[in-house]
Design an enzyme around this catalytic site. Sequence first.
Site, PDB file in Angstrom:
ATOM      1  N   ARG A  10     -10.279 -11.158  76.639  1.00 54.45           N
ATOM      2  CA  ARG A  10     -10.693 -12.064  75.561  1.00 54.45           C
ATOM      3  C   ARG A  10     -10.263 -13.507  75.816  1.00 54.45           C
ATOM      4  O   ARG A  10     -10.981 -14.432  75.467  1.00 54.45           O
ATOM      5  CB  ARG A  10     -10.108 -11.588  74.221  1.00 54.45           C
ATOM      6  CG  ARG A  10     -10.788 -10.343  73.668  1.00 54.45           C
ATOM      7  CD  ARG A  10     -10.066  -9.826  72.449  1.00 54.45           C
ATOM      8  NE  ARG A  10      -8.710  -9.409  72.766  1.00 54.45           N
ATOM      9  CZ  ARG A  10      -7.837  -8.949  71.865  1.00 54.45           C
ATOM     10  NH1 ARG A  10      -8.182  -8.869  70.604  1.00 54.45           N
ATOM     11  NH2 ARG A  10      -6.631  -8.566  72.226  1.00 54.45           N
ATOM     12  N   LYS A 161       6.135 -21.473  73.445  1.00 55.39           N
ATOM     13  CA  LYS A 161       5.118 -20.541  72.936  1.00 55.39           C
ATOM     14  C   LYS A 161       5.773 -19.384  72.194  1.00 55.39           C
ATOM     15  O   LYS A 161       5.238 -18.894  71.197  1.00 55.39           O
ATOM     16  CB  LYS A 161       4.270 -20.014  74.101  1.00 55.39           C
ATOM     17  CG  LYS A 161       3.176 -19.009  73.687  1.00 55.39           C
ATOM     18  CD  LYS A 161       2.248 -19.576  72.632  1.00 55.39           C
ATOM     19  CE  LYS A 161       0.955 -18.794  72.449  1.00 55.39           C
ATOM     20  NZ  LYS A 161       0.999 -17.360  72.458  1.00 55.39           N
ATOM     21  N   HIS A 164       6.639 -20.698  68.843  1.00 60.28           N
ATOM     22  CA  HIS A 164       5.347 -20.874  68.164  1.00 60.28           C
ATOM     23  C   HIS A 164       4.897 -19.551  67.540  1.00 60.28           C
ATOM     24  O   HIS A 164       4.486 -19.505  66.368  1.00 60.28           O
ATOM     25  CB  HIS A 164       4.323 -21.366  69.196  1.00 60.28           C
ATOM     26  CG  HIS A 164       2.883 -21.257  68.795  1.00 60.28           C
ATOM     27  ND1 HIS A 164       2.197 -20.050  68.800  1.00 60.28           N
ATOM     28  CD2 HIS A 164       1.986 -22.183  68.400  1.00 60.28           C
ATOM     29  CE1 HIS A 164       0.951 -20.245  68.421  1.00 60.28           C
ATOM     30  NE2 HIS A 164       0.795 -21.538  68.175  1.00 60.28           N
ATOM     31  N   GLU A 168       4.475 -18.274  63.660  1.00 56.38           N
ATOM     32  CA  GLU A 168       3.218 -17.631  63.243  1.00 56.38           C
ATOM     33  C   GLU A 168       3.499 -16.367  62.439  1.00 56.38           C
ATOM     34  O   GLU A 168       2.843 -16.111  61.423  1.00 56.38           O
ATOM     35  CB  GLU A 168       2.392 -17.301  64.490  1.00 56.38           C
ATOM     36  CG  GLU A 168       1.076 -16.613  64.242  1.00 56.38           C
ATOM     37  CD  GLU A 168       0.419 -16.245  65.567  1.00 56.38           C
ATOM     38  OE1 GLU A 168       0.277 -15.030  65.827  1.00 56.38           O
ATOM     39  OE2 GLU A 168       0.067 -17.163  66.337  1.00 56.38           O
TER      40      GLU A 168
END
Length: 299
Positions: A10, A161, A164, A168
Amino acid sequence: MKLGMVGLGRMGGNMTERLRERDHEVMTYDRSGNGTARSLEELVSQLEAPRAVWLMIPAGAPTEEAFQELLTLCGPADVIVDGGNSNFRDSQRRAGAAEQRGVHFVDAGVSGGVWGREVGYCLMVGGDEEPVSRLEPVFRDLAPDDGYAHVGPSGAGHFVKMVHNGIEYGLMQAYAEGFEILRASEFELDLTEVAGIWRYGSVVRSWLLELLHAAFEEDGGELEGIAGYVEDSGEGRWTVFEAINESVPAPAISAALFARFASRQEESFAAKVNAALRNQFGGHAIRAVEQAKASPDPR
């Protein structure tokens, strides 16, 4: 610019198409056999030195195996980019192993999901200045305007990340709890409508809220057909581990991680313990587990 992409899922597949649309030449390898190469060795042979090979495959064993094989195939000044969600400690180790062979290693945190091909991917890149600068045309074409930064040395990209993704978790859990409170209230609220108006002018508006509104529109306000089972891919755990190592309080992210664990329990043993204790000390009623009305086993 010419580079190799390993993994056409994806993310990797859409990233490849976005780069090709911006006139980059991308050679590809995927285990499904849909790439331009049938092996990593063939992929490397399709590139000219100094080469750049981007890994966009699951973290852990798949990335480690591909990285180790590429180390034997790449030459001096070649660059291996890991764009998956690897642990930043693994990225630091891989950078050291690559340096011993004269190969560069760059860790790139990538955010954007299935929408990235259209709107771009936020890129958080770690590594030495020279290989990062060399690959900047690729980074800038993958990212939207102002959505790319070289955040620091090896490991820094995946560290940023990781945090991050921890954030989230917390944002998603706050929305989840808020909408459950709305759903359970005395008012017959249209959750699709509420999510819709919050997208405009509200201080809690965000892309995640836009995606939630889209989910309500697609699956109904009760989210029929969606099981409340929430996986985690590791970054939330690592964020909590690092918060502990740094003595930084992170109650929201920690609670969001534990809520995901709770979502996977068909029946919580902790809840059974609580019910039993309330019955023992206060005589509070307990609910018996319904027994199947089956005839005794004749054996």
